[in-house]
Design an enzyme around this catalytic site. Structure first.
Site, mmCIF file in Angstrom:
data_model
loop_
_atom_site.group_PDB
_atom_site.id
_atom_site.type_symbol
_atom_site.label_atom_id
_atom_site.label_comp_id
_atom_site.label_asym_id
_atom_site.label_seq_id
_atom_site.Cartn_x
_atom_site.Cartn_y
_atom_site.Cartn_z
ATOM 1 N N GLU A 1 0.864 -1.293 -0.212
ATOM 2 C CA GLU A 1 0.140 -0.049 0.364
ATOM 3 C C GLU A 1 1.193 1.259 -0.354
ATOM 4 O O GLU A 1 1.122 1.408 0.971
ATOM 5 C CB GLU A 1 -0.802 0.001 1.237
ATOM 6 C CG GLU A 1 -2.120 1.012 1.395
ATOM 7 C CD GLU A 1 -1.548 2.434 2.057
ATOM 8 O OE1 GLU A 1 -1.051 2.791 0.627
ATOM 9 O OE2 GLU A 1 -1.957 2.801 2.768
ATOM 10 N N CYS B 1 -3.228 8.487 4.514
ATOM 11 C CA CYS B 1 -2.927 8.266 2.662
ATOM 12 C C CYS B 1 -4.401 7.905 1.721
ATOM 13 O O CYS B 1 -4.177 8.005 0.462
ATOM 14 C CB CYS B 1 -2.592 6.809 2.309
ATOM 15 S SG CYS B 1 -4.258 5.642 3.841
#
Length: 591
Positions: free
Chosen positions: A302, A336
């Protein structure tokens, strides 16, 4: 509802509602087997009244003592602690201890695993403020940002895993097909062994505990390489999960936190772990991928995002603007799935920009642990990013963007050694500007103009990142159609980031945002070996080998003809062809 109201009085309806609530509470209580309460010593620096010595030049690593992690409060510059960084030898020792503990843990029942997670959930609910204060001290974030990003997300993950983990990992029976109709066919999800998670610093509690929750439910042990920027808080968070395991009679060595620099992360990947989850930047993610590929360790990567929020002209701005503000400035932009690009319809462009300028100009910065309630935006956890951020803003302005608020580091009048960046509003940004294609991870609102849905789609998909996204519109069907065309792993209609609160959904991206998924059934099963198993279904019925196929075969050509006819008999949809094939089988058996 009208029919119901005509049959029941308000009192009866209220009684029914209370009864339903009591039943739900009772069911919730009964679904928490073996909950045990426990306590963990609270670090002294979690007290808002605590003050430490001020570092004149706060750095996480002193070149004169590179084996030590320097822990400091980025909002004030207070020195919190100095922690020895683990060595490569420490990594291998941790793996051995975890693997020994995992062999025992893999034999636990789902009830035993749920009991641990229920106790952990109870602790989190009872100790929310302390958990948030520890995170705020170590990262400089506000209590609200900690509560939203640390506590609520962790509770959501715990609740979903407790309620759905066993069902997700139960034996999964599949259709055996016509050829194997006398067999049971199933997938058995077996733990990989010891998994690793290399996680970022922006949400130190959730980013470390989240992978632990999934590892424990799936029967794995876990090594978490937490960031050196949150070494102090990670120690406290590790003590929580280890104490929880201990009071339930399990080996606390099942979970390891190793907080060190890049060499520690590399050592963890190379150590012999069975799976790696990495959360961080694309540049470091590529290094992790290369390192893991040498020894064929499976990875989930990720790698951050540059999430867009497309705002169409018919959007309900009274709802959207507060969501966009939170989406950009939550955790000071260090998120994020934070909104890093607002792609705004030209018809409402000036109206929204003016409102954003007013709101952003009123945001207050400071240290929530010492300044009290008057703080909207906390500090930046990493103090070495200011030149990069200022450079991105300057490059955009030089190419035609307008800077309406902020754009530079902020010198706090009281906390002169704190790390702050001004809440920033940068408008008229275009796709060719660097700030439209690089993750800032900062309190910077970037606004771009679109001339309609297709133009908005072009602008959004021009960015190489593809993690999350949002589409705002008064017509949710139009918004959904647009969302499905975005090159991203996740999208939200009239919202931002809430897909992660739906823990039934997988989390991850495409492009340079990485690959693989955690969360949801996909994430939980991803920590397991999906072993395919067949078992005889009917007593006394086993797979026979016809004499014509028994080695040594009498005639290879006749044997081939037999198999060919067998295939037509089972799979050919044409009835005439099936009959011919059955006749062929009979003839072959007579030879």
């Amino acid at each position: 509802m009208d029919a119901l109201e005509s049959q029941w009085t308000p009192y009866q309806l209220m009684s029914l509602s209370v009864g339903a609530l009591i039943s739900w509470l009772l069911l919730s209580y009964l679904s928490k087997p073996g909950v045990k309460k426990f306590t963990v010593p609270v670090p002294e620096a979690a007290d808002p009244k605590w003050k430490g010595p001020i570092l004149e030049h706060p750095v996480i690593r002193d070149p004169s003592d590179p084996s030590t992690v320097i822990c400091y409060d980025p909002a004030t510059g207070y020195l919190i602690d100095k922690i020895p960084a683990p060595t490569v030898a420490d990594v291998h020792d941790a793996l051995e201890r975890t693997r020994a503990a995992q062999e025992k843990w893999s034999k636990t029942t789902f009830d035993q695993r749920r009991a641990v997670l229920n106790s952990l959930l109870t602790f989190v609910l009872d100790n929310q403020e302390t958990i948030c204060r520890v995170g705020a001290r170590d990262t400089g974030k506000t209590m609200v940002d900690a509560s939203l990003g640390e506590v609520i997300t962790t509770c959501a993950k715990l609740r979903w895993t407790i309620d759905n983990g066993e069902q997700t990992l139960a034996d999964d029976y599949r259709s055996p097909g016509m050829m194997m109709m006398y067999k049971h066919a199933k997938i058995v999800y077996q733990p990989m062994g010891v998994v690793a998670a290399l996680v970022s610093w922006n949400y130190p509690f959730h980013n470390t505990i989240g992978p632990v929750i999934s590892a424990l439910m799936s029967g794995n042990g876990i090594i978490v390489k937490s960031s050196e920027y949150v070494a102090w808080s990670s120690q406290y968070y590790l003590s929580i999960i280890r104490k929880c395991l201990e009071i339930h009679g399990h080996d606390p060595e099942l979970v390891q936190f190793l907080t060190g620099f890049a060499d520690v992360g590399e050592a963890v990947v190379k150590s012999g772990v069975d799976h790696v989850t990495f959360i961080g930047s694309p540049a470091v993610g590529k290094i992790v991928q290369r390192t893991a590929s040498d020894i064929l360790v499976p990875c989930v990567l990720e790698l951050g995002g540059k999430d867009c929020a497309i705002v169409l002209k018919d959007t309900d701005l009274s709802q959207a603007i507060p969501v966009l503000m939170r989406g950009v400035f939550q955790n000071c932009g260090q998120n994020c799935v934070g909104i890093e690009r607002i792609i705004l319809a030209e018809e409402i462009y000036d109206q929204v920009v003016n409102e954003m300028q007013t709101r952003i100009g009123k945001l207050r910065q400071g240290a929530v642990m010492t300044d009290g309630d008057d703080v909207d935006c906390g500090a930046m956890t990493m103090g070495n990013q200011f030149e990069k951020l200022e450079g991105l803003v300057e490059e955009a302005v030089s190419r035609g963007a307008r800077l309406l608020c902020g754009g530079k580091r902020y010198q706090h009048p009281i906390h002169t050694h704190g790390q702050y960046f001004e809440p920033t509003l940068l408008v008229d940004v275009t796709t060719d500007m660097a700030i439209a294609n690089n993750e800032t991870f900062a309190p910077i609102m970037v606004v771009m103009k679109h001339q309609g849905p297709e133009d908005a789609l072009r602008i959004a998909n021009a960015c190489p990142f593809g993690l999350g996204s949002s589409v705002f519109s008064g017509d949710k069907s139009v918004a959904e159609k647009l969302a499905l065309k975005l090159k991203v792993g996740m999208s939200n209609v009239n919202d931002f980031g809430v897909n992660y609160l739906c823990q039934s959904l997988p989390f991850g991206g495409v492009g340079i945002s990485g690959y693989g998924r955690f969360a949801g059934p996909e994430g939980l099963r991803g920590l397991c070996v999906p072993k395919a198993v067949t078992i005889d279904r009917i007593p006394g019925v086993k797979t026979p080998i016809p004499p014509i196929l028994d080695y040594p075969v009498k005639s290879a050509w006749i044997s081939y003809g037999f198999v060919q006819n067998l295939i037509h008999t089972i799979y050919n949809p044409d009835l005439v062809a099936k009959i011919k094939a059955v006749v062929g089988l009979a003839k072959a058996n007579l030879q």
